[in-house]
Design a protein around this motif. Sequence first.
Motif, PDB file in Angstrom:
ATOM      1  N   LYS A  53     -24.802  11.105   0.429  1.00  0.00           N
ATOM      2  CA  LYS A  53     -24.550  10.599  -0.931  1.00  0.00           C
ATOM      3  C   LYS A  53     -23.049  10.521  -1.200  1.00  0.00           C
ATOM      4  O   LYS A  53     -22.550  10.909  -2.262  1.00  0.00           O
ATOM      5  CB  LYS A  53     -25.224  11.494  -1.985  1.00  0.00           C
ATOM      6  N   THR A  54     -22.329  10.012  -0.216  1.00  0.00           N
ATOM      7  CA  THR A  54     -20.870   9.975  -0.271  1.00  0.00           C
ATOM      8  C   THR A  54     -20.377   8.617   0.216  1.00  0.00           C
ATOM      9  O   THR A  54     -20.943   8.044   1.140  1.00  0.00           O
ATOM     10  CB  THR A  54     -20.256  11.079   0.612  1.00  0.00           C
ATOM     11  N   THR A  55     -19.313   8.129  -0.405  1.00  0.00           N
ATOM     12  CA  THR A  55     -18.682   6.889   0.028  1.00  0.00           C
ATOM     13  C   THR A  55     -17.484   7.211   0.905  1.00  0.00           C
ATOM     14  O   THR A  55     -16.662   8.062   0.565  1.00  0.00           O
ATOM     15  CB  THR A  55     -18.234   6.049  -1.179  1.00  0.00           C
ATOM     16  N   PHE A  56     -17.397   6.531   2.035  1.00  0.00           N
ATOM     17  CA  PHE A  56     -16.288   6.712   2.957  1.00  0.00           C
ATOM     18  C   PHE A  56     -15.452   5.440   3.002  1.00  0.00           C
ATOM     19  O   PHE A  56     -15.997   4.331   3.078  1.00  0.00           O
ATOM     20  CB  PHE A  56     -16.805   7.024   4.374  1.00  0.00           C
ATOM     21  N   ASP A  57     -14.126   5.598   2.932  1.00  0.00           N
ATOM     22  CA  ASP A  57     -13.206   4.474   3.118  1.00  0.00           C
ATOM     23  C   ASP A  57     -12.892   4.330   4.598  1.00  0.00           C
ATOM     24  O   ASP A  57     -12.758   5.327   5.321  1.00  0.00           O
ATOM     25  CB  ASP A  57     -11.898   4.706   2.350  1.00  0.00           C
ATOM     26  N   ILE A  58     -12.779   3.077   5.050  1.00  0.00           N
ATOM     27  CA  ILE A  58     -12.537   2.790   6.454  1.00  0.00           C
ATOM     28  C   ILE A  58     -11.157   2.140   6.591  1.00  0.00           C
ATOM     29  O   ILE A  58     -10.891   1.095   5.988  1.00  0.00           O
ATOM     30  CB  ILE A  58     -13.608   1.843   7.024  1.00  0.00           C
ATOM     31  N   TYR A  59     -10.285   2.782   7.355  1.00  0.00           N
ATOM     32  CA  TYR A  59      -8.933   2.285   7.584  1.00  0.00           C
ATOM     33  C   TYR A  59      -8.753   1.881   9.036  1.00  0.00           C
ATOM     34  O   TYR A  59      -9.315   2.503   9.942  1.00  0.00           O
ATOM     35  CB  TYR A  59      -7.893   3.356   7.248  1.00  0.00           C
ATOM     36  N   GLN A  60      -7.955   0.850   9.253  1.00  0.00           N
ATOM     37  CA  GLN A  60      -7.547   0.511  10.604  1.00  0.00           C
ATOM     38  C   GLN A  60      -6.263   1.249  10.953  1.00  0.00           C
ATOM     39  O   GLN A  60      -5.401   1.471  10.088  1.00  0.00           O
ATOM     40  CB  GLN A  60      -7.319  -0.994  10.751  1.00  0.00           C
ATOM     41  N   VAL A  61      -6.131   1.626  12.210  1.00  0.00           N
ATOM     42  CA  VAL A  61      -4.910   2.258  12.705  1.00  0.00           C
ATOM     43  C   VAL A  61      -4.488   1.527  13.980  1.00  0.00           C
ATOM     44  O   VAL A  61      -5.316   0.955  14.685  1.00  0.00           O
ATOM     45  CB  VAL A  61      -5.116   3.758  12.986  1.00  0.00           C
ATOM     46  N   GLU A  62      -3.211   1.572  14.247  1.00  0.00           N
ATOM     47  CA  GLU A  62      -2.671   0.851  15.395  1.00  0.00           C
ATOM     48  C   GLU A  62      -1.740   1.758  16.182  1.00  0.00           C
ATOM     49  O   GLU A  62      -0.898   2.450  15.610  1.00  0.00           O
ATOM     50  CB  GLU A  62      -1.906  -0.388  14.914  1.00  0.00           C
ATOM     51  N   GLY A  63      -1.904   1.770  17.481  1.00  0.00           N
ATOM     52  CA  GLY A  63      -1.018   2.536  18.354  1.00  0.00           C
ATOM     53  C   GLY A  63      -0.344   1.610  19.357  1.00  0.00           C
ATOM     54  O   GLY A  63      -0.961   0.666  19.860  1.00  0.00           O
ATOM     55  N   THR A  64       0.921   1.875  19.648  1.00  0.00           N
ATOM     56  CA  THR A  64       1.693   1.036  20.554  1.00  0.00           C
ATOM     57  C   THR A  64       2.472   1.903  21.531  1.00  0.00           C
ATOM     58  O   THR A  64       3.031   2.934  21.141  1.00  0.00           O
ATOM     59  CB  THR A  64       2.687   0.146  19.779  1.00  0.00           C
ATOM     60  N   VAL A  65       2.499   1.490  22.783  1.00  0.00           N
ATOM     61  CA  VAL A  65       3.371   2.100  23.782  1.00  0.00           C
ATOM     62  C   VAL A  65       4.307   1.017  24.300  1.00  0.00           C
ATOM     63  O   VAL A  65       3.862  -0.058  24.705  1.00  0.00           O
ATOM     64  CB  VAL A  65       2.585   2.715  24.954  1.00  0.00           C
ATOM     65  N   ILE A  66       5.605   1.298  24.274  1.00  0.00           N
ATOM     66  CA  ILE A  66       6.625   0.335  24.687  1.00  0.00           C
ATOM     67  C   ILE A  66       7.378   0.909  25.884  1.00  0.00           C
ATOM     68  O   ILE A  66       7.817   2.060  25.855  1.00  0.00           O
ATOM     69  CB  ILE A  66       7.613   0.042  23.541  1.00  0.00           C
ATOM     70  N   ASN A  67       7.521   0.105  26.917  1.00  0.00           N
ATOM     71  CA  ASN A  67       8.329   0.485  28.073  1.00  0.00           C
ATOM     72  C   ASN A  67       9.652  -0.265  27.994  1.00  0.00           C
ATOM     73  O   ASN A  67       9.728  -1.458  28.284  1.00  0.00           O
ATOM     74  CB  ASN A  67       7.597   0.148  29.372  1.00  0.00           C
ATOM     75  N   ASN A  68      10.711   0.443  27.590  1.00  0.00           N
ATOM     76  CA  ASN A  68      12.029  -0.175  27.454  1.00  0.00           C
ATOM     77  C   ASN A  68      12.832  -0.161  28.753  1.00  0.00           C
ATOM     78  O   ASN A  68      13.981  -0.619  28.763  1.00  0.00           O
ATOM     79  CB  ASN A  68      12.827   0.523  26.353  1.00  0.00           C
ATOM     80  N   ASN A  69      12.269   0.379  29.812  1.00  0.00           N
ATOM     81  CA  ASN A  69      12.971   0.400  31.090  1.00  0.00           C
ATOM     82  C   ASN A  69      13.009  -0.997  31.700  1.00  0.00           C
ATOM     83  O   ASN A  69      12.005  -1.714  31.682  1.00  0.00           O
ATOM     84  CB  ASN A  69      12.270   1.355  32.058  1.00  0.00           C
ATOM     85  N   SER A  70      14.138  -1.348  32.269  1.00  0.00           N
ATOM     86  CA  SER A  70      14.280  -2.666  32.894  1.00  0.00           C
ATOM     87  C   SER A  70      13.977  -2.642  34.387  1.00  0.00           C
ATOM     88  O   SER A  70      13.878  -3.702  35.017  1.00  0.00           O
ATOM     89  CB  SER A  70      15.704  -3.189  32.681  1.00  0.00           C
TER      90      SER A  70
END
Length: 301
Positions: A53-70
């Motif tokens: 008997k409860t309402t849940f909010d649904i959020y999107q999340v985003e994760g990023t991995v960046i490789n700055n090595n050349s």
Amino acid sequence: MQNLLSFLFIAYTALSSSICFGQSTSILANENGLVLQYKKLDKIGSRYDEYCKTTFDIYQVEGTVINNNSDKAAMVTAILSFEGQACNKIYSNDGPPGGEVINKLFNLDIAHLTKHQTQYWVNRFVHLLPNDNMVATGYVEVKQGEQVPEPSKYFTYELIPSKGNETNSKTEGTATVDPSEKTAISTTGEDNHSKLIVGTWTITEDVYVYKDGKEVQRGELFQSFVFRADGSGRDIGNGEEYDFKYFISGNKINLVYNDGEKSASEIVRLDGSILIFKFNFPDEDNTGIASQVSTFKKEEK
């Protein structure tokens, strides 16, 4: 005075907009040329749970991995764990079913869920080439009106230089994620797959990817696959068991059940501990689902 008031109004409007609508990025790790960052996206909806008997909010999340090595590629495990809420169903023989709201971890496994393809580098497959990045989105549920908490992280990596004669690696863990799930090198080829798949695999995560890009994680997972070296297997789930024959060609696997039913999936990842299947729904399917990505963990002998 009028200019000052105008400036304050503009500043207040900008601040209010950033609080209400901004999607600021948090950097969770930045070392050896690798950056792990997280962003909370917009709320995508709400759902009412009949049991709690409860309402849940649904959020999107985003994760990023960046490789700055050349000059270095990278193998990465990056898992963000968010403590949200869910309904724990309670069954009783003496009364109607009910439930209680409990804390639940929602894991965003960036390497598993990204659409970025593993690529070849110095005689091996890697997640990220030099100056490359991968992004994955997931979802977190919280009680209506509450915000998504900051995630805890499990972050490991191995850097592979172009000469292949030295590596930098680090392991960082939290109690929320099993360190045995560290990323291993994906293997390709029918022979390797046929050998690695033998054993018992239990489902740990099941995600529906919709045609509009939304991802929905299924709960209450009850399924195991047993793959034998002779090409036979067994599908176990919800108190039922079905025998099948399986055939592997490249990264494709076909299951042919004893009753004649067939199922074809793509092997996204297969190593000594993790198996990921991707099943693509037919274009004429009217559910709006594009694919189903199922993650299994190998049972210890």
